[in-house]
Design a protein around this motif. Structure first.
Motif, PDB file in Angstrom:
ATOM      1  N   GLU A  56      -9.670  58.110   9.162  1.00  0.00           N
ATOM      2  CA  GLU A  56     -10.761  58.371   9.838  1.00  0.00           C
ATOM      3  C   GLU A  56     -11.860  57.084   9.379  1.00  0.00           C
ATOM      4  OE1 GLU A  56     -14.317  61.315  10.496  1.00  0.00           O
ATOM      5  OE2 GLU A  56     -12.748  61.836   9.424  1.00  0.00           O
ATOM      6  N   ALA A  57     -11.812  56.761   8.091  1.00  0.00           N
ATOM      7  CA  ALA A  57     -12.959  55.748   7.796  1.00  0.00           C
ATOM      8  C   ALA A  57     -12.351  54.491   8.336  1.00  0.00           C
ATOM      9  CB  ALA A  57     -12.575  55.588   6.422  1.00  0.00           C
ATOM     10  N   LYS A  58     -11.115  54.041   8.502  1.00  0.00           N
ATOM     11  CA  LYS A  58     -10.466  52.898   9.030  1.00  0.00           C
ATOM     12  C   LYS A  58     -10.928  52.785  10.452  1.00  0.00           C
ATOM     13  CE  LYS A  58      -5.983  50.550   9.948  1.00  0.00           C
ATOM     14  NZ  LYS A  58      -4.658  50.863   9.681  1.00  0.00           N
ATOM     15  N   SER A  59     -10.903  53.932  11.316  1.00  0.00           N
ATOM     16  CA  SER A  59     -11.267  53.677  12.664  1.00  0.00           C
ATOM     17  C   SER A  59     -12.777  53.552  12.876  1.00  0.00           C
ATOM     18  CB  SER A  59     -10.820  54.967  13.560  1.00  0.00           C
ATOM     19  OG  SER A  59     -11.548  56.397  12.881  1.00  0.00           O
ATOM     20  N   GLN A  60     -13.576  54.098  11.689  1.00  0.00           N
ATOM     21  CA  GLN A  60     -14.999  53.802  11.887  1.00  0.00           C
ATOM     22  C   GLN A  60     -15.414  52.534  11.739  1.00  0.00           C
ATOM     23  OE1 GLN A  60     -17.618  56.055  12.416  1.00  0.00           O
ATOM     24  NE2 GLN A  60     -16.237  57.276  13.011  1.00  0.00           N
ATOM     25  N   PHE A  61     -14.457  51.526  11.163  1.00  0.00           N
ATOM     26  CA  PHE A  61     -15.089  50.356  10.962  1.00  0.00           C
ATOM     27  C   PHE A  61     -14.654  49.401  12.282  1.00  0.00           C
ATOM     28  CE2 PHE A  61     -14.780  51.056   6.598  1.00  0.00           C
ATOM     29  CZ  PHE A  61     -15.652  50.337   6.004  1.00  0.00           C
ATOM     30  N   LEU A  62     -14.048  49.922  13.237  1.00  0.00           N
ATOM     31  CA  LEU A  62     -13.918  49.439  14.500  1.00  0.00           C
ATOM     32  C   LEU A  62     -15.236  49.900  15.459  1.00  0.00           C
ATOM     33  CD1 LEU A  62     -10.037  50.176  14.949  1.00  0.00           C
ATOM     34  CD2 LEU A  62     -11.095  47.925  14.244  1.00  0.00           C
ATOM     35  N   GLU A  63     -15.809  50.936  15.080  1.00  0.00           N
ATOM     36  CA  GLU A  63     -16.777  51.129  16.025  1.00  0.00           C
ATOM     37  C   GLU A  63     -18.290  50.930  15.271  1.00  0.00           C
ATOM     38  OE1 GLU A  63     -16.078  55.302  16.402  1.00  0.00           O
ATOM     39  OE2 GLU A  63     -14.032  54.937  17.578  1.00  0.00           O
ATOM     40  N   VAL A  64     -18.449  50.788  14.218  1.00  0.00           N
ATOM     41  CA  VAL A  64     -19.790  50.827  13.572  1.00  0.00           C
ATOM     42  C   VAL A  64     -19.671  49.708  12.651  1.00  0.00           C
ATOM     43  CG1 VAL A  64     -21.424  51.777  11.965  1.00  0.00           C
ATOM     44  CG2 VAL A  64     -19.719  53.372  13.440  1.00  0.00           C
ATOM     45  N   HIS A  74     -21.684  47.144   7.484  1.00  0.00           N
ATOM     46  CA  HIS A  74     -22.596  47.622   6.298  1.00  0.00           C
ATOM     47  C   HIS A  74     -23.001  49.256   6.598  1.00  0.00           C
ATOM     48  CE1 HIS A  74     -25.284  46.353   9.489  1.00  0.00           C
ATOM     49  NE2 HIS A  74     -26.128  47.373   8.907  1.00  0.00           N
ATOM     50  N   LYS A  75     -22.902  49.617   7.892  1.00  0.00           N
ATOM     51  CA  LYS A  75     -23.367  50.809   7.956  1.00  0.00           C
ATOM     52  C   LYS A  75     -22.207  51.926   7.712  1.00  0.00           C
ATOM     53  CE  LYS A  75     -26.711  50.158  11.577  1.00  0.00           C
ATOM     54  NZ  LYS A  75     -27.052  50.260  13.010  1.00  0.00           N
ATOM     55  N   ALA A  76     -21.004  51.354   7.958  1.00  0.00           N
ATOM     56  CA  ALA A  76     -19.774  52.095   7.715  1.00  0.00           C
ATOM     57  C   ALA A  76     -19.716  52.427   6.086  1.00  0.00           C
ATOM     58  CB  ALA A  76     -18.481  51.478   8.306  1.00  0.00           C
ATOM     59  N   LEU A  77     -20.017  51.190   5.491  1.00  0.00           N
ATOM     60  CA  LEU A  77     -19.925  51.310   3.782  1.00  0.00           C
ATOM     61  C   LEU A  77     -20.826  52.157   3.267  1.00  0.00           C
ATOM     62  CD1 LEU A  77     -19.069  47.582   3.319  1.00  0.00           C
ATOM     63  CD2 LEU A  77     -17.634  49.525   2.696  1.00  0.00           C
ATOM     64  N   LEU A  78     -22.180  52.375   3.856  1.00  0.00           N
ATOM     65  CA  LEU A  78     -23.100  53.336   3.464  1.00  0.00           C
ATOM     66  C   LEU A  78     -22.815  54.804   3.691  1.00  0.00           C
ATOM     67  CD1 LEU A  78     -26.414  51.245   4.504  1.00  0.00           C
ATOM     68  CD2 LEU A  78     -25.651  51.703   2.103  1.00  0.00           C
ATOM     69  N   ALA A  79     -21.994  54.869   4.915  1.00  0.00           N
ATOM     70  CA  ALA A  79     -21.539  56.158   5.135  1.00  0.00           C
ATOM     71  C   ALA A  79     -20.559  56.627   4.134  1.00  0.00           C
ATOM     72  CB  ALA A  79     -21.080  56.310   6.679  1.00  0.00           C
ATOM     73  N   ARG A 128     -20.293  55.747   1.152  1.00  0.00           N
ATOM     74  CA  ARG A 128     -20.950  55.875  -0.097  1.00  0.00           C
ATOM     75  C   ARG A 128     -21.674  57.386  -0.149  1.00  0.00           C
ATOM     76  NH1 ARG A 128     -25.318  51.810  -2.509  1.00  0.00           N
ATOM     77  NH2 ARG A 128     -26.550  52.639  -0.934  1.00  0.00           N
ATOM     78  N   ASN A 129     -22.427  57.573   0.809  1.00  0.00           N
ATOM     79  CA  ASN A 129     -23.267  58.933   0.870  1.00  0.00           C
ATOM     80  C   ASN A 129     -22.335  59.875   0.874  1.00  0.00           C
ATOM     81  OD1 ASN A 129     -25.506  57.352   1.195  1.00  0.00           O
ATOM     82  ND2 ASN A 129     -25.480  57.246   3.325  1.00  0.00           N
ATOM     83  N   GLN A 130     -20.907  59.948   1.625  1.00  0.00           N
ATOM     84  CA  GLN A 130     -19.836  60.963   1.628  1.00  0.00           C
ATOM     85  C   GLN A 130     -19.207  61.119   0.073  1.00  0.00           C
ATOM     86  OE1 GLN A 130     -17.539  59.846   4.800  1.00  0.00           O
ATOM     87  NE2 GLN A 130     -19.050  60.111   6.305  1.00  0.00           N
ATOM     88  N   GLY A 131     -19.599  59.966  -0.637  1.00  0.00           N
ATOM     89  CA  GLY A 131     -18.749  60.026  -2.011  1.00  0.00           C
ATOM     90  C   GLY A 131     -17.692  59.498  -1.809  1.00  0.00           C
ATOM     91  N   GLN A 132     -16.903  58.925  -0.971  1.00  0.00           N
ATOM     92  CA  GLN A 132     -15.605  58.231  -1.119  1.00  0.00           C
ATOM     93  C   GLN A 132     -15.525  57.108  -1.811  1.00  0.00           C
ATOM     94  OE1 GLN A 132     -14.749  59.548   3.618  1.00  0.00           O
ATOM     95  NE2 GLN A 132     -13.159  58.253   2.652  1.00  0.00           N
ATOM     96  N   ILE A 133     -16.588  56.357  -2.020  1.00  0.00           N
ATOM     97  CA  ILE A 133     -16.684  55.128  -2.751  1.00  0.00           C
ATOM     98  C   ILE A 133     -18.028  55.129  -3.710  1.00  0.00           C
ATOM     99  CG2 ILE A 133     -15.502  53.699  -1.103  1.00  0.00           C
ATOM    100  CD1 ILE A 133     -18.251  52.289  -0.232  1.00  0.00           C
ATOM    101  N   LEU A 134     -18.041  54.477  -4.781  1.00  0.00           N
ATOM    102  CA  LEU A 134     -19.123  54.363  -5.528  1.00  0.00           C
ATOM    103  C   LEU A 134     -20.128  53.281  -5.045  1.00  0.00           C
ATOM    104  CD1 LEU A 134     -17.416  53.747  -9.043  1.00  0.00           C
ATOM    105  CD2 LEU A 134     -18.494  55.990  -8.051  1.00  0.00           C
TER     106      LEU A 134
END
Length: 288
Positions: free
Chosen positions: A264-272, A275-280, A282-288
């Motif tokens: 799902e995160a992979k598909s987000q990078f095609l639409e967002v 920098h916004k996808a990475l912030l999302a 991080r806020n979800q706790g998937q990355i530091l």
């Protein structure tokens, strides 16, 4: 006054037509070159008229601002102050409308153009922006003395300016400028997004990129007891776009990219924007 101005414009166009086309020449190729030069000069004249109109609009904005800054005192009375109180909302609406018009001219439909050396050359300014932020402005100076040729410019070397010019610089100048603006705008936005990644998501490391910013490789650390990271590769196959067209994920944990949340995160990078996808993430706790 309007009729006189229109008459002057028409007379100027007629003089340009007679001087530029040179009906005495019988060489078809020469006539074709002169016809292109004639059309370009007419375009310059039109842009100059539009520029003068915008100057008038800017002056009106200043006058409106002066009226707004003057204000109306709470205890003012009399017909003059009453008229101002009725006019104030109209002035504010007009000011907003003119500001929107100027913004549209710069960022959507218009080009800033300056005539150089008595019309022998013209310089176009191509502005770029991302959301509400103005980015870089690039300049292109054209020589009109022998057809239409690029005289000098500050377009980044990664932009295929020569190839774009060969396509339609002499045959369709508006289309050439539109295509060139798309290329410089895409590059400026991608570079700005890369800067936002470095500023807003400090824990993400930029491992690789290129001058055109058409490739972006990022390393993201995954929270957990074991040290795990995921390598995110973004490819921009269309150099005029600000979103990647291809996204790949790699990790020392081979099962990680196959997890539903990472798909799902992979598909987000095609639409967002990245920098916004990475912030999302991080806020979800998937990355530091």
């Amino acid at each position: 006054m309007e009729e006189a101005r229109d008459h002057n414009v028409l007379s100027c166009l007629q003089r340009l037509e007679m001087g530029a086309l040179g009906f005495h020449s019988r060489d078809p190729e020469e006539l074709l070159k002169k016809d292109r030069l004639h059309k370009l000069k007419c375009r310059v004249l039109t842009l100059r008229i539009q520029r003068n109109q915008l100057k008038v609009e800017i002056q009106r904005i200043k006058e409106v601002k002066a009226d707004l800054d003057e204000g109306i005192s709470p205890d003012s009375t009399g017909e003059e102050n009453g008229a101002k109180s009725h006019t104030l909302p109209l002035l504010m609406a007009r000011r907003t409308q003119l500001k929107d018009t100027l913004r549209a001219h710069h960022l959507i439909g218009g080009y800033e153009v300056v005539e150089i050396d008595s019309g022998r050359r013209v310089c176009y300014s191509l502005s770029t922006a991302y959301e509400d932020t103005y980015l870089d402005t690039f300049h292109l100076e054209l020589d009109l003395t022998r057809g239409v040729r690029i005289h000098r410019h500050d377009i980044p070397p990664s932009i295929p300016l020569k190839n774009l010019a060969q396509e339609n610089l002499e045959t369709d100048l508006p289309a050439f400028l539109h295509t060139l603006r798309e290329h410089v705008s895409g590059l400026a936005i991608r570079l700005y997004q890369l800067r936002l990644i470095k500023e807003e998501v400090e824990t993400v490391s930029v491992m690789e990129t290129n001058p055109l910013c058409s490739l972006l490789v990022l390393m993201c650390k995954i929270p957990g007891e074991e040290e795990t990271a995921i390598l995110l590769s973004l490819r921009y196959e269309d150099p005029t776009k600000a979103l990647p067209t291809c996204v790949t994920l790699e990790s020392n944990d081979k099962s990680l990219p196959k997890e539903p949340k990472w798909r799902e995160a992979k598909s987000q990078f095609l639409e967002v924007p990245p920098h916004k996808a990475l912030l999302a993430l991080r806020n979800q706790g998937q990355i530091l």
